[in-house]
Design an enzyme around this catalytic site. Structure first.
Site, PDB file in Angstrom:
ATOM      1  N   ASP A 105       0.842  -1.186   0.000  1.00 16.48           N
ATOM      2  CA  ASP A 105       0.000   0.000   0.000  1.00 16.48           C
ATOM      3  C   ASP A 105       0.888   1.251   0.000  1.00 16.48           C
ATOM      4  OD1 ASP A 105      -3.024   0.870   0.487  1.00 16.48           O
ATOM      5  OD2 ASP A 105      -1.841   2.038   1.911  1.00 16.48           O
ATOM      6  N   TYR A 154     -11.623   8.208  -2.927  1.00 15.16           N
ATOM      7  CA  TYR A 154     -11.153   8.305  -1.551  1.00 15.16           C
ATOM      8  C   TYR A 154      -9.988   9.281  -1.373  1.00 15.16           C
ATOM      9  CZ  TYR A 154      -7.072   5.223  -2.312  1.00 15.16           C
ATOM     10  OH  TYR A 154      -5.872   4.693  -2.732  1.00 15.16           O
ATOM     11  N   TYR A 238      -1.540  11.400   1.968  1.00 10.88           N
ATOM     12  CA  TYR A 238      -2.391  11.744   0.823  1.00 10.88           C
ATOM     13  C   TYR A 238      -2.387  13.253   0.586  1.00 10.88           C
ATOM     14  CZ  TYR A 238      -4.218   7.001   1.457  1.00 10.88           C
ATOM     15  OH  TYR A 238      -4.347   5.641   1.577  1.00 10.88           O
ATOM     16  N   HIS A 303      -7.040  -6.760  -0.535  1.00 10.32           N
ATOM     17  CA  HIS A 303      -5.978  -5.758  -0.487  1.00 10.32           C
ATOM     18  C   HIS A 303      -4.870  -6.104   0.499  1.00 10.32           C
ATOM     19  CE1 HIS A 303      -4.113  -1.881  -0.974  1.00 10.32           C
ATOM     20  NE2 HIS A 303      -4.272  -1.568   0.295  1.00 10.32           N
TER      21      HIS A 303
END
Length: 331
Positions: A105, A154, A238, A303
């Site tokens: 990730d 997202y 992010y 995931h």
């Protein structure tokens, strides 16, 4: 837990928590987690790899768990985080000039940057879930995601400081973490504003059993850590994406030269996002990563493939690193 040692290490101006196990002389494997995750995601691999003679080291990345959390999102660019890891390796790797790397990730994204910036430090990289995507000089990342997937994608929803944190608090952090770790919805991941985390009006539906690979004790561990720290540190990765894009202009067009093995689950939300399979299997990925040696798609895995299929993933890691070790010895 299974003889895993925990230490605090000063790196790059912050204090970082690491979990490690294995002989000091063993080949070092650096394991990098993603969002919303911790060193704990590698609990199975740490134990298994150490039993195979590796020295497994898994940090809580900056902003997570017991590591320090700088306040501003501007301190979560790829340069900040890779700087942490270079300093960590200088501290723990001893006389090993090169180490093995595994990332999942966001840990995969950070791993790509580490390979891009400091390839001389990495023997080989096993990347889970997130393939390398080269910098697009024509569009900033968030703007690009919004154009393709809309405002409720997202990553777009994570941008405004404090907003998604309030939504997580309203939805209940335990439900949020439970849904993230056990969800199997295909990509792209969308968070509708009216019910972003799938709260069910029927309370009995909230009590569905967890899958056998993720226990209530596992969930308790995550909930306890994120109750202490909140989610802002992880969300700041992010929020720094566009700043990272600005800072990495000198690497436009650069390719990854480190030997790589890519592993994903066939139900992974990244793998099932439109365009990703085509990139991975259609030649684009191999063009950007010339030493992409293997691509593995594990059946019936989502995931968090390293937690869901721990033995299979550990076997893939060991097989790849063993081959690379043998190649190094032959020179």
């Amino acid at each position: 837990m299974d003889g895993i040692e925990h230490k605090m290490v000063s790196v790059n101006g912050i204090t970082m928590h690491i979990a490690e196990k294995g002989p000091k002389e063993g080949a070092l494997v650096l394991l990098l987690h993603g969002f919303p995750d911790l060193w704990y995601t590698w609990r199975h691999q740490i134990t298994a790899l150490s039993s195979l003679g590796y020295r497994a080291v898994a940090p809580d990345l900056r902003g997570y768990g017991d590591s320090e959390s700088p306040e501003s999102f501007t301190e979560y660019t790829c340069l900040n985080v890779v700087g942490d890891l270079v300093a960590l390796l200088d501290s723990v790797a001893g006389n090993q000039e090169k180490v093995f790397l595994v990332g999942h990730d966001w840990g995969a994204i950070v791993g790509w940057y580490l390979c891009l910036f400091r390839p001389e430090k990495i023997k080989g990289f096993v990347c889970l879930s997130v393939p390398y995507r080269p910098r697009n000089p024509n569009v900033k990342p968030v703007e690009g995601f919004k154009a393709v997937f809309g405002d409720d994608y997202y990553i777009c929803r994570f941008q405004e400081p404090g907003k998604i944190e309030r939504e997580i608090a309203c939805a209940d952090p335990r439900r949020f973490l439970r849904n993230i770790f056990t969800g199997r919805e295909p990509g792209p991941p969308i968070l509708p504003k009216d019910n972003p985390f799938g709260a069910n009006p029927n309370p009995s539906c909230e009590q569905a059993e967890l899958p056998e690979w993720f226990s209530e004790e596992d969930l308790d561990f995550y909930v306890s850590k994120f109750k202490k720290t909140g989610f802002t540190g992880g969300l700041n990765y992010y929020r720094a994406m566009d700043l990272t894009w600005e800072l990495t202009a000198p690497w436009t067009g650069a390719k990854i030269q480190v030997p790589v093995k890519f592993v994903t689950g066939d139900l992974d939300m990244v793998y099932t996002t439109p365009g990703v399979k085509e990139y991975i299997h259609g030649g684009g990925f191999a063009a950007d990563v010339p030493n992409l040696l293997e691509v593995v798609v594990i059946e019936d895995a989502g995931h968090f493939v390293n937690q869901e299929k721990p033995r299979e993933v550990t076997s893939h890691i060991n097989d790849f690193f063993t081959k690379l070790q043998d190649n190094y010895k032959s020179f």
